[in-house]
Design a protein around this motif. Structure first.
Motif, short mmCIF file in Angstrom:
data_model
loop_
_atom_site.label_atom_id
_atom_site.label_comp_id
_atom_site.label_asym_id
_atom_site.label_seq_id
_atom_site.Cartn_x
_atom_site.Cartn_y
_atom_site.Cartn_z
N LEU A 54 -1.57 -3.88 -6.70
CA LEU A 54 -2.24 -2.59 -6.46
C LEU A 54 -2.10 -1.65 -7.67
CD1 LEU A 54 -0.92 -1.82 -2.84
CD2 LEU A 54 -3.15 -2.78 -3.44
N LEU A 55 -1.09 -1.91 -8.52
CA LEU A 55 -0.78 -0.99 -9.60
C LEU A 55 -1.40 -1.36 -10.95
CD1 LEU A 55 3.06 -0.53 -8.93
CD2 LEU A 55 1.16 0.77 -7.97
N GLU A 56 -1.92 -2.59 -11.06
CA GLU A 56 -2.43 -3.07 -12.35
C GLU A 56 -3.42 -2.09 -12.97
OE1 GLU A 56 -1.20 -5.51 -13.86
OE2 GLU A 56 -0.30 -6.80 -12.34
N PRO A 57 -3.52 -2.00 -14.31
CA PRO A 57 -2.60 -2.57 -15.30
C PRO A 57 -1.29 -1.77 -15.40
CG PRO A 57 -4.32 -1.30 -16.39
CD PRO A 57 -4.64 -1.29 -14.92
N ILE A 58 -0.18 -2.50 -15.60
CA ILE A 58 1.14 -1.86 -15.70
C ILE A 58 1.59 -1.88 -17.16
CG2 ILE A 58 3.58 -2.05 -15.00
CD1 ILE A 58 2.49 -3.51 -12.42
N GLU A 59 1.97 -0.71 -17.68
CA GLU A 59 2.35 -0.63 -19.10
C GLU A 59 3.73 -1.20 -19.36
OE1 GLU A 59 1.80 2.91 -22.11
OE2 GLU A 59 0.78 3.35 -20.23
N GLN A 60 4.68 -0.88 -18.48
CA GLN A 60 6.05 -1.40 -18.65
C GLN A 60 6.72 -1.49 -17.30
OE1 GLN A 60 7.70 -2.41 -21.67
NE2 GLN A 60 9.04 -3.22 -20.08
N LYS A 61 7.48 -2.59 -17.10
CA LYS A 61 8.21 -2.77 -15.84
C LYS A 61 9.72 -2.77 -16.09
CE LYS A 61 6.71 -6.69 -14.32
NZ LYS A 61 5.99 -7.84 -13.74
N PHE A 62 10.47 -2.20 -15.17
CA PHE A 62 11.94 -2.24 -15.22
C PHE A 62 12.41 -2.77 -13.87
CE2 PHE A 62 10.22 1.26 -17.64
CZ PHE A 62 10.87 1.19 -18.87
N VAL A 63 13.00 -3.96 -13.86
CA VAL A 63 13.36 -4.61 -12.59
C VAL A 63 14.85 -4.52 -12.32
CG1 VAL A 63 13.29 -6.79 -11.29
CG2 VAL A 63 11.49 -6.27 -12.96
N SER A 64 15.23 -4.14 -11.11
CA SER A 64 16.65 -4.19 -10.75
C SER A 64 16.80 -4.77 -9.35
CB SER A 64 17.28 -2.80 -10.79
OG SER A 64 16.77 -2.02 -9.73
#
Length: 437
Positions: A364-374
């Motif tokens: 739903l969010l595309e395009p995503i510039e940067q992801k931070f996963v925790s």
């Protein structure tokens, strides 16, 4: 690492206002532990070990203030009441979130916030809308103290499943009522007595009625402002705040806490409130939450270009046991550079591949510039702390609002004081101690 400071800050604030002597120690150099906001953006890249520095396109690093665990406040909810009671609201500026959306069949729909929206919504067919409206009218008139409003339902015995049946509501409507209005994370509530669900839907409607666009609020500059407000408050009522204080050990004698050792000195206490990271041997892991912070250069599609919103993906819609949440805020809250949006996706981990689990939300969010996963452990205290007088908060769950956190606060308050958390009673006491305002 500690993510849970909001609970401790609120409790220390409430205890101070109630005339207790409070010492608040924090091993971090800034208020609010790690549940606070990260600024500048460079620090977020470092924290998540992302190589290189943020690209030019992200604007100035210091314009960013990223909450690691963002949660909205329900306008009429418990946290806002706590803030009003302790008068922390003096230090905060809130903005209303522009919309709440729910996921159905791969698309998102606005959760209707007015009767006109409900009638125009493509979330339900015409007859379904009429039945739903009847149900909402029933909920609005429902009063636990007045049996005439029950219409043959026993609030403490009739299950919510039976109430839905009574109003002949279909599966999709049940999904969005239970998950986007009553804000349940799973479907366990269906077979429990209906009064709690009815009260939750009431809270949603009343919160919505206050501001119109959605029932949610978010502070300008992010949630890091909350603990700071409580720290100021604590000081007004004679509490002591110490930052940068490493906690070397919690001292227990005959099974009961007597103090905390820091930098060779002992601060004595009768009761201790802390989060799970301080007492690893007194907590147990009950699961995990995955959170992905996404930086976008565009509003989320099909949200009418909202600057802030919440999207709930009910578990049934994606064959899961628990919901997926998206919480989106932006430059409008002074938490991102001009024209930038921050969307955080969260859910309770159910498989060995948590990142796959949140794919429907990321799409739903595309395009995503940067992801931070925790991925963080969900920790809960092994005991209620009655003997040790060590009261431990629970780790933040996957929800994008503060209601479950407030339940924990009320629960700890009751364990500490032996009495129910009752605002009216507390207001009277406060007036006795400090006089009328």
């Amino acid at each position: 690492e500690c993510w849970e400071m909001v609970v401790e800050c609120i409790l220390s604030g409430i205890m101070s206002v109630n005339g207790k002597k409070v010492l608040h120690m924090d091993r971090n150099p800034y208020y609010g532990g790690e549940s606070a906001s990260i600024t500048p953006l460079e620090d977020l890249y470092k924290r998540f070990k992302i190589p290189g520095s943020p690209p030019e396109s992200m604007g100035r690093g210091r314009d960013w203030n990223v909450d690691l665990i963002p949660k909205f406040l329900m306008a009429n909810g418990q946290l806002v009441k706590m803030l009003l009671y302790t008068e922390v609201t003096r230090y905060l500026d809130f903005k209303v979130t522009e919309g709440s959306f729910v996921y159905k069949g791969g698309k998102i729909y606005k959760v209707p916030s007015t009767e006109a929206e409900a009638l125009a919504s493509s979330l339900m067919g015409l007859f379904e809308k009429r039945r739903f409206r009847k149900f909402l009218v029933y909920v609005a008139n429902f009063d636990e103290k007045d049996p005439r409003t029950f219409e043959g339902i026993d609030p403490k015995k009739t299950t919510m499943r039976e109430v839905y049946k009574k109003f002949d509501l279909g599966q999709d409507v049940i999904d969005f009522t239970g998950h986007a209005l009553a804000l349940y994370r799973t479907d366990d509530y269906l077979d429990q007595p209906c009064y709690e669900t009815i009260n939750r839907i009431k809270l949603y409607s009343e919160s919505l009625a206050r501001y119109g666009k959605s029932p949610y609020l978010y502070p300008l500059y992010g949630l890091g402002e909350l603990p700071q407000g409580f720290a100021r408050l604590s000081a007004i009522y004679g509490g002591t705040y110490m930052l940068n204080k490493p906690i070397e050990e919690i001292i227990v004698q005959n099974g009961k806490v007597i103090g905390v050792k820091s930098e060779g000195e002992i601060a004595r206490c009768k009761q201790l409130i802390c989060d799970p990271s301080y007492v690893k041997d007194r907590v147990e892991k009950v699961g995990q939450v995955i959170r992905v912070i996404c930086i976008l250069s565009h509003p989320i599609k099909n949200t009418n270009d909202a600057n802030s919103c919440q999207i709930i993906i009910p578990q049934n819609q994606v064959n899961r046991k628990s919901d997926i949440y998206v919480c989106m805020i932006s430059f409008a809250h002074n938490v991102a550079a001009q024209g930038k949006y921050i969307a955080i996706v969260s859910t309770t981990v159910e498989t060995k591949e948590p990142e796959k689990e949140i794919r429907p939300a990321l799409e739903l969010l595309e395009p995503i510039e940067q992801k931070f996963v925790s991925i963080s452990d969900l920790l809960v205290p092994k005991d209620l702390g009655m003997e040790s007088q060590i009261f431990i908060s629970r780790t933040y769950d996957a929800t994008t609002h503060f209601e479950t956190t407030c339940d924990d606060i009320k629960n700890i308050y009751k364990r500490m004081t032996g009495s129910e958390f009752d605002f009216e009673e507390m207001k009277r006491k406060k007036n006795d101690i400090y006089g009328e305002d």
